[in-house]
Design a protein around this motif. Sequence first.
Motif, PDB file in Angstrom:
ATOM      1  N   ILE A   8       0.857  -1.195   0.000  1.00  0.00           N
ATOM      2  CA  ILE A   8       0.000   0.000   0.000  1.00  0.00           C
ATOM      3  C   ILE A   8       0.888   1.239   0.000  1.00  0.00           C
ATOM      4  N   GLN A   9       0.482   2.229  -0.776  1.00  0.00           N
ATOM      5  CA  GLN A   9       1.270   3.459  -0.842  1.00  0.00           C
ATOM      6  C   GLN A   9       1.039   4.321   0.404  1.00  0.00           C
ATOM      7  N   PRO A  10       2.088   4.983   0.868  1.00  0.00           N
ATOM      8  CA  PRO A  10       1.913   5.890   2.018  1.00  0.00           C
ATOM      9  C   PRO A  10       1.324   7.214   1.549  1.00  0.00           C
ATOM     10  N   GLY A  17     -11.855   2.899   1.566  1.00  0.00           N
ATOM     11  CA  GLY A  17     -11.716   2.133   0.310  1.00  0.00           C
ATOM     12  C   GLY A  17     -10.571   1.136   0.427  1.00  0.00           C
ATOM     13  N   ASN A  18      -9.437   1.602   0.927  1.00  0.00           N
ATOM     14  CA  ASN A  18      -8.285   0.706   1.148  1.00  0.00           C
ATOM     15  C   ASN A  18      -8.674  -0.416   2.105  1.00  0.00           C
ATOM     16  N   TRP A  19      -9.320   0.007   3.187  1.00  0.00           N
ATOM     17  CA  TRP A  19      -9.624  -0.953   4.249  1.00  0.00           C
ATOM     18  C   TRP A  19     -10.584  -2.037   3.765  1.00  0.00           C
ATOM     19  N   THR A 124       7.082   2.686 -15.628  1.00  0.00           N
ATOM     20  CA  THR A 124       7.684   1.432 -15.139  1.00  0.00           C
ATOM     21  C   THR A 124       7.166   1.033 -13.744  1.00  0.00           C
ATOM     22  N   TYR A 125       6.271   1.836 -13.199  1.00  0.00           N
ATOM     23  CA  TYR A 125       5.652   1.551 -11.901  1.00  0.00           C
ATOM     24  C   TYR A 125       5.189   0.087 -11.775  1.00  0.00           C
ATOM     25  N   PRO A 126       4.466  -0.463 -12.763  1.00  0.00           N
ATOM     26  CA  PRO A 126       4.000  -1.853 -12.599  1.00  0.00           C
ATOM     27  C   PRO A 126       5.139  -2.878 -12.571  1.00  0.00           C
ATOM     28  N   ALA A 131       8.038  -6.744  -9.206  1.00  0.00           N
ATOM     29  CA  ALA A 131       9.227  -7.123  -8.428  1.00  0.00           C
ATOM     30  C   ALA A 131       8.866  -7.328  -6.962  1.00  0.00           C
ATOM     31  N   ASP A 132       8.017  -6.449  -6.411  1.00  0.00           N
ATOM     32  CA  ASP A 132       7.598  -6.587  -5.003  1.00  0.00           C
ATOM     33  C   ASP A 132       7.053  -7.997  -4.764  1.00  0.00           C
ATOM     34  N   ILE A 133       6.205  -8.411  -5.667  1.00  0.00           N
ATOM     35  CA  ILE A 133       5.480  -9.678  -5.484  1.00  0.00           C
ATOM     36  C   ILE A 133       6.395 -10.873  -5.767  1.00  0.00           C
ATOM     37  N   VAL A 143      -5.895  -7.446  -3.100  1.00  0.00           N
ATOM     38  CA  VAL A 143      -5.927  -6.096  -3.685  1.00  0.00           C
ATOM     39  C   VAL A 143      -7.367  -5.708  -4.000  1.00  0.00           C
ATOM     40  N   GLY A 144      -7.566  -4.430  -4.251  1.00  0.00           N
ATOM     41  CA  GLY A 144      -8.829  -3.943  -4.804  1.00  0.00           C
ATOM     42  C   GLY A 144      -8.810  -4.122  -6.319  1.00  0.00           C
ATOM     43  N   GLU A 145      -9.977  -3.911  -6.909  1.00  0.00           N
ATOM     44  CA  GLU A 145     -10.148  -4.151  -8.347  1.00  0.00           C
ATOM     45  C   GLU A 145      -9.196  -3.326  -9.220  1.00  0.00           C
ATOM     46  N   ASP A 146      -8.869  -2.120  -8.752  1.00  0.00           N
ATOM     47  CA  ASP A 146      -8.033  -1.233  -9.571  1.00  0.00           C
ATOM     48  C   ASP A 146      -6.628  -1.794  -9.816  1.00  0.00           C
ATOM     49  N   GLN A 147      -6.229  -2.796  -9.036  1.00  0.00           N
ATOM     50  CA  GLN A 147      -4.875  -3.349  -9.209  1.00  0.00           C
ATOM     51  C   GLN A 147      -4.859  -4.611 -10.065  1.00  0.00           C
ATOM     52  N   LEU A 148      -6.023  -5.050 -10.548  1.00  0.00           N
ATOM     53  CA  LEU A 148      -6.070  -6.325 -11.285  1.00  0.00           C
ATOM     54  C   LEU A 148      -5.241  -6.285 -12.561  1.00  0.00           C
ATOM     55  N   ARG A 184     -14.492  -2.365  -5.249  1.00  0.00           N
ATOM     56  CA  ARG A 184     -14.306  -0.973  -5.701  1.00  0.00           C
ATOM     57  C   ARG A 184     -15.241  -0.069  -4.923  1.00  0.00           C
ATOM     58  N   ILE A 185     -14.696   0.659  -3.973  1.00  0.00           N
ATOM     59  CA  ILE A 185     -15.490   1.583  -3.177  1.00  0.00           C
ATOM     60  C   ILE A 185     -15.489   2.942  -3.877  1.00  0.00           C
ATOM     61  N   ILE A 186     -16.683   3.479  -4.052  1.00  0.00           N
ATOM     62  CA  ILE A 186     -16.825   4.777  -4.720  1.00  0.00           C
ATOM     63  C   ILE A 186     -16.675   5.878  -3.659  1.00  0.00           C
ATOM     64  N   LYS A 193     -13.760   6.365  -8.105  1.00  0.00           N
ATOM     65  CA  LYS A 193     -13.203   5.466  -7.086  1.00  0.00           C
ATOM     66  C   LYS A 193     -12.728   6.301  -5.894  1.00  0.00           C
ATOM     67  N   MET A 194     -12.965   5.809  -4.697  1.00  0.00           N
ATOM     68  CA  MET A 194     -12.454   6.529  -3.522  1.00  0.00           C
ATOM     69  C   MET A 194     -10.934   6.558  -3.591  1.00  0.00           C
ATOM     70  N   SER A 195     -10.370   7.753  -3.532  1.00  0.00           N
ATOM     71  CA  SER A 195      -8.922   7.887  -3.720  1.00  0.00           C
ATOM     72  C   SER A 195      -8.447   9.182  -3.088  1.00  0.00           C
TER      73      SER A 195
HETATM   74  P1  TYM Z   1      -2.897   1.790  -3.292  1.00  0.00           P
HETATM   75  O1  TYM Z   1      -1.885   2.284  -2.317  1.00  0.00           O
HETATM   76  O2  TYM Z   1      -3.519   2.777  -4.220  1.00  0.00           O
HETATM   77  O3  TYM Z   1      -4.083   1.070  -2.518  1.00  0.00           O
HETATM   78  C1  TYM Z   1      -3.846   0.062  -1.552  1.00  0.00           C
HETATM   79  C2  TYM Z   1      -4.894  -1.034  -1.686  1.00  0.00           C
HETATM   80  O4  TYM Z   1      -6.216  -0.491  -1.530  1.00  0.00           O
HETATM   81  C3  TYM Z   1      -7.019  -0.841  -2.652  1.00  0.00           C
HETATM   82  N1  TYM Z   1      -7.938   0.266  -2.924  1.00  0.00           N
HETATM   83  C4  TYM Z   1      -9.262   0.142  -3.082  1.00  0.00           C
HETATM   84  N2  TYM Z   1     -10.074  -0.920  -3.035  1.00  0.00           N
HETATM   85  C5  TYM Z   1     -11.398  -0.713  -3.225  1.00  0.00           C
HETATM   86  N3  TYM Z   1     -11.938   0.520  -3.463  1.00  0.00           N
HETATM   87  C6  TYM Z   1     -11.150   1.629  -3.509  1.00  0.00           C
HETATM   88  N4  TYM Z   1     -11.678   2.831  -3.739  1.00  0.00           N
HETATM   89  C7  TYM Z   1      -9.746   1.468  -3.323  1.00  0.00           C
HETATM   90  N5  TYM Z   1      -8.692   2.324  -3.320  1.00  0.00           N
HETATM   91  C8  TYM Z   1      -7.606   1.574  -3.079  1.00  0.00           C
HETATM   92  C9  TYM Z   1      -6.037  -1.038  -3.791  1.00  0.00           C
HETATM   93  O5  TYM Z   1      -6.571  -1.856  -4.809  1.00  0.00           O
HETATM   94  C10 TYM Z   1      -4.866  -1.688  -3.085  1.00  0.00           C
HETATM   95  O6  TYM Z   1      -5.056  -3.076  -2.956  1.00  0.00           O
HETATM   96  N6  TYM Z   1       0.017  -0.268  -6.816  1.00  0.00           N
HETATM   97  C11 TYM Z   1      -0.583  -0.456  -5.502  1.00  0.00           C
HETATM   98  C12 TYM Z   1       0.426  -0.714  -4.394  1.00  0.00           C
HETATM   99  C13 TYM Z   1       1.365  -1.850  -4.629  1.00  0.00           C
HETATM  100  C14 TYM Z   1       1.048  -3.224  -4.546  1.00  0.00           C
HETATM  101  C15 TYM Z   1       2.279  -3.918  -4.776  1.00  0.00           C
HETATM  102  C16 TYM Z   1      -0.130  -3.929  -4.299  1.00  0.00           C
HETATM  103  C17 TYM Z   1       2.687  -1.740  -4.892  1.00  0.00           C
HETATM  104  N7  TYM Z   1       3.270  -2.991  -4.981  1.00  0.00           N
HETATM  105  C18 TYM Z   1       2.325  -5.293  -4.775  1.00  0.00           C
HETATM  106  C19 TYM Z   1      -0.060  -5.327  -4.300  1.00  0.00           C
HETATM  107  C20 TYM Z   1       1.161  -5.996  -4.538  1.00  0.00           C
HETATM  108  C21 TYM Z   1      -1.358   0.778  -5.115  1.00  0.00           C
HETATM  109  O7  TYM Z   1      -1.080   1.848  -5.576  1.00  0.00           O
HETATM  110  O8  TYM Z   1      -2.299   0.579  -4.134  1.00  0.00           O
END
Ligand code: TYM
Length: 330
Positions: A8-10, A17-19, A124-126, A131-133, A143-148, A184-186, A193-195
């Motif tokens: 998760i990003q700081p 949404g994250n939770w 190159t972010y992905p 690499a993390d994984i 993960v949430g849907e946005d990371q699929l 996906r939480i709005i 998307k909640m962000s």
């Molecule tokens: P990040 O930091 O944006 O979000 C962290 C996690 O929260 C989920 N999420 C959501 N889920 C549902 N509804 C939402 N509105 C919502 N907003 C965020 C994200 O899907 C995520 O699971 N690229 C990633 C971080 C990352 C990562 C990884 C994740 C880096 N390396 C390796 C998994 C494995 C990101 O930006 O998540």
Amino acid sequence: MARVFSGIQPSGEMHIGNWLGAIKNYVALQDGNDCLYCVVDQHAITGAYDAASLTRRTQEMAIGLLAAGVDPSRAVLFVQSHVPQHATLAWLLATIAPLGELERMTQFKDKSDRLESIPAGLLTYPILMAADILLYRAERVPVGEDQLQHLELTREIARRWNATFAADAAYLPEPQPILSPARRIIGLDGQAKMSKSLGNTIGVMESPEEIWQKLRPAMTDPARVLRTDPGTPEVCNVYALHKHFSPPEVVEEVAANCRSAGWGCIDCKKVLAANMASTLAPMRERGLALASRPAEVAQVLGDGARTARTMAAETLAEVSDRMGFLPEAK
Ligand code: TYM
């Protein structure tokens, strides 16, 4: 026992949404799996960012994860930049990652569209995420849907690397996503998307008063203009949030009172605010307590980084060997 990794990003605060989308699964997966959870600070610098607050945001996200129930006795919790192997593996994988796929990533397109000069790191972010994984040879990724889409690319990178360098064809496992019911939480605008970057969030550490101040103006059914207009719960994001914070009988009551205009939107939001505040209260308490014990949090992250580095060094040595690099003499 499966190996689980997520990051998760700081970004400042853990929001609901994250939770709901990911962190609840981080916690649940600790039972019976081998879990690593990472605050990905190196991902958080791919756009313009505030260096002065990155340290604090990283600490706060670690506190958020602990408060949510990540348990250092059952999971490895660490900060990405403390484990230099992430960036090293990202470079190695960059040499086989398909450029066309990177350019097609939705998040890259969205973010780069708004920029005049696009940093290469955004593209190159992905690869860093792969690499993390792959560094921990993780099989499952909550993960949430946005990371699929990023995860699908990770699978493609693993396939390519295995096909090129792994005689046994599967040294790097292709990781599977673990989605929650709240994929996906709005946000409170009722649209996107909640962000954090859109300012449409509620933080998990917010006080009952702050929660109410944010919910009060939140978007509901746009067709419901007057208090006496009957509403359609299915198109209302406040109703969608009720499903995650209110018990089923209350969710039914909300829907019935919305359809009959028995309740106004404010009545409905008051119930949601109360249920949200009580759901989040234990996390908020743990978070506040941890914030007053920074040395303890630093210790957890230090221990986590040491464990993660040992695991990461093992994979990187194997990957380097298979890619033909000369090992350093002992
Ligand atoms: P990040 O930091 O944006 O979000 C962290 C996690 O929260 C989920 N999420 C959501 N889920 C549902 N509804 C939402 N509105 C919502 N907003 C965020 C994200 O899907 C995520 O699971 N690229 C990633 C971080 C990352 C990562 C990884 C994740 C880096 N390396 C390796 C998994 C494995 C990101 O930006 O998540």
